[in-house]
Design an enzyme around this catalytic site. Structure first.
Site, short mmCIF file in Angstrom:
data_model
loop_
_atom_site.label_atom_id
_atom_site.label_comp_id
_atom_site.label_asym_id
_atom_site.label_seq_id
_atom_site.Cartn_x
_atom_site.Cartn_y
_atom_site.Cartn_z
CB CYS A 15 -0.99 -0.04 1.17
SG CYS A 15 -2.48 0.89 0.81
CD GLU B 182 -1.03 -6.37 5.25
OE1 GLU B 182 -0.76 -6.59 4.05
OE2 GLU B 182 -1.27 -5.23 5.69
CG HIS C 41 -3.36 -3.75 3.20
ND1 HIS C 41 -2.37 -3.26 4.01
CD2 HIS C 41 -4.03 -2.68 2.73
CE1 HIS C 41 -2.44 -1.94 4.04
NE2 HIS C 41 -3.44 -1.56 3.27
#
Ligand code: GLN
Length: 530
Positions: free
Chosen positions: A382, A510, A508
């Site tokens: 990001c 993650e 994102h």
């Protein structure tokens, strides 16, 4: 019939109720049950989206675009539960609904009160989150600590809820602390006694106690806790400190917690086990073969919880690559002051996570430059992608003053700019580009090598994006646009042609990584680092 487990906390905060709830979920799944998890947060913010990481830690993003509590991340990492916006209930959301109903005249002239209107709304929201016929058990975690003024309506709501559902269909698990006092060389049960006492004042008798402790509890300590807290001895379960949170379900299993819960709720259990988890996750976490050193460059480095999912995803990619990931947390403001070399020498890879605001930005840009120039693996997430773009524009495309318009609204070259649909937005809460969006991946790129498929879906949380006007000039200098959103044509992934592994993504990754299924980008990033 659906069963409900309420997890509360006592004595102090940060006891790991989220991990305990997620671990219990994992344990029940390993017994062949389908679970879902709900988090109740007593704060008045509608969601944590507007809070600073220093206040709240990471803001977790769900598939359907909710900005939510980070415990939902634990739930998704440990279990297969479908976690959506409705799985996070806050006081703010509850009051927002009740006040809207009052303005509409739904309460027919009544005085609107905490009991029954707020408590009814809490119960309704819990039932709504639990609405899935396939689910056997719903675990509801109540944030905060018993005794807090804010959490009272939630505790009163679960007291009522248990009576409505039938006590045999619900369970109360209380997570408490059994501290060790060094000078006396003793563990103390008094805080737990008081905490359970407070629960009973509210009308909730805990069925099971999860006792956080640094060493296993002796039989006599367990007996004492059982006696004073009115639970049977086998329901005093220790939650001893472990090196990896992924071992918690195993520790619980060793004490028969899953079976105890199933027995009390009278639910069928298939005797599966956690063998696969032990072999594929725990073994790898504790006994890795290789090692690699990753710098995470951010501005909330001091706070353990600010980049929770990032650190977890790194652990998962370590598991996938049979490697120990040594994370060096670097404050980007320090790089800004003293230069990148001082902090990034002897580092195998650099990761720059998401972020907002000007502080520390130039340090992140210097870190991206250092990784690019020294052929060090780089993953920019990001904001981490956005700074890599600004750096490349400045130093490889001759656009000396290039920047994101978030940091300099007067820049002559806004290579990162506000998204069109954001131009008129004034409110800060829940107004970003949020949740899952599609991305098409170009064949023959590093991103394709990682994902091994042409279409992916990833979660977003941002207002700014790559400014497509600069695509040509950057492409000419060696930047590759390897991921594009098909409907809006937004750039989602960038990478560098002449570099070992340099990827930035606007989304994102993650949030979608799991211990036994590392995210492809993280996995490939660590592979390159190794
Ligand atoms: N501040 C940037 C934006 O709003 C990046 C956001 C992020 O990293 N999550 O676009």
């Amino acid at each position: 019939m659906k069963k409900f487990i309420f997890v509360t906390g006592g004595v102090v905060s940060s006891l790991g109720k989220g991990i305990a709830s997620a671990s219990l979920g994992k344990l029940l799944e390993s017994q062949g049950l389908k679970v879902n998890l709900v988090k109740c947060d007593p704060y008045i913010n509608v969601d944590p989206g507007t809070m600073s990481p220093y206040q709240h830690g990471e803001v977790y993003v769900t598939e359907d675009g909710a900005e939510a509590d980070l415990d939902l991340g634990h739930y998704e990492r440990f279990t297969n539960a479908s976690i959506r916006a409705k799985n996070n209930i806050t006081t703010g959301k509850v009051y927002e609904t009740v006040i809207r109903k009052e303005r509409r005249g739904d309460y027919l002239g009544k005085t609107v009160q905490v009991i029954p209107h707020i408590t009814n709304e809490i119960k309704k929201k819990i039932r709504n989150a639990a609405k899935n016929n396939l689910v056997d058990v719903v675990i509801v975690e109540i944030g905060g600590t018993v005794g807090d003024i804010e959490s009272l309506p939630f505790l009163e709501a679960i007291r009522q809820f248990r009576l409505e559902e039938g006590l045999g269909n619900t369970l109360s698990i209380h997570v408490t602390l059994v501290p060790y006092i060094k000078s006396a060389d003793e563990v103390k049960t008094k805080p737990t006694q008081h905490s359970v006492g407070r629960m009973r004042e509210i009308g909730i008798q805990p069925d099971i106690l999860l006792c956080r402790c640094i060493n296993p509890l002796s039989k006599s300590v367990k007996e004492k806790i059982a006696l004073f807290c009115n639970v049977s001895q086998d329901c005093v379960v220790e939650a001893v400190d472990v090196k990896s949170v992924y071992e918690v379900p195993v520790k619980f299993q060793e004490q028969g917690l899953g079976k105890k819960v199933a027995g009390k709720l009278n639910i069928k259990k298939k005797d599966k086990n956690l063998d696969k988890w032990k072999k594929k996750v725990i073994q790898r976490v504790y006994f890795p073969k290789y090692e690699t050193k990753i710098a995470v460059v951010g501005k909330y480095i001091a706070l353990q919880d600010a980049y929770k999912s990032i650190y977890e995803a790194l652990t998962h990619s370590g598991i996938a690559n049979n490697a120990k990931i040594k994370v060096k947390r670097v404050d980007s403001e320090k790089i800004q002051k003293h230069g990148a070399g001082k902090y990034l020498n002897n580092i195998d890879a650099v990761l720059i996570p998401g972020g907002f605001g000007l502080r520390g930005i130039e340090g992140k840009i210097q870190a991206a430059k250092f990784a690019r120039e020294n052929n060090i693996s780089y993953l920019g997430i990001c904001l981490g992608m956005q700074v890599a773009v600004a750096e490349f524009a400045r130093n490889c495309c001759g656009l000396r003053k290039a920047n994101s318009s978030e940091f300099n609204s007067q820049t002559p070259d806004p290579v990162i700019d506000l998204m069109l649909e954001q131009a008129e937005v004034r409110d800060k809460g829940a107004t970003m580009r949020l949740g899952s969006y599609r991305c098409k991946i170009k064949k023959g790129t590093k991103a394709y090598q990682a994902y091994k498929k042409p279409v992916i879906d990833e979660r977003h949380r941002h207002r700014y994006e790559f400014n497509s006007k600069y695509k040509k000039i950057m492409e000419r200098s060696g930047m590759v646009f390897s991921g594009i959103n098909p409907s809006k044509k937004l750039v989602e992934i960038i990478e560098l042609k002449d570099h070992k592994w340099f990827i930035g993504c606007q989304f994102h990754p993650e949030f979608k990584s799991k211990p036994d299924k590392a995210h492809p980008l993280f996995k490939s990033f660590i592979q390159a680092a190794l």
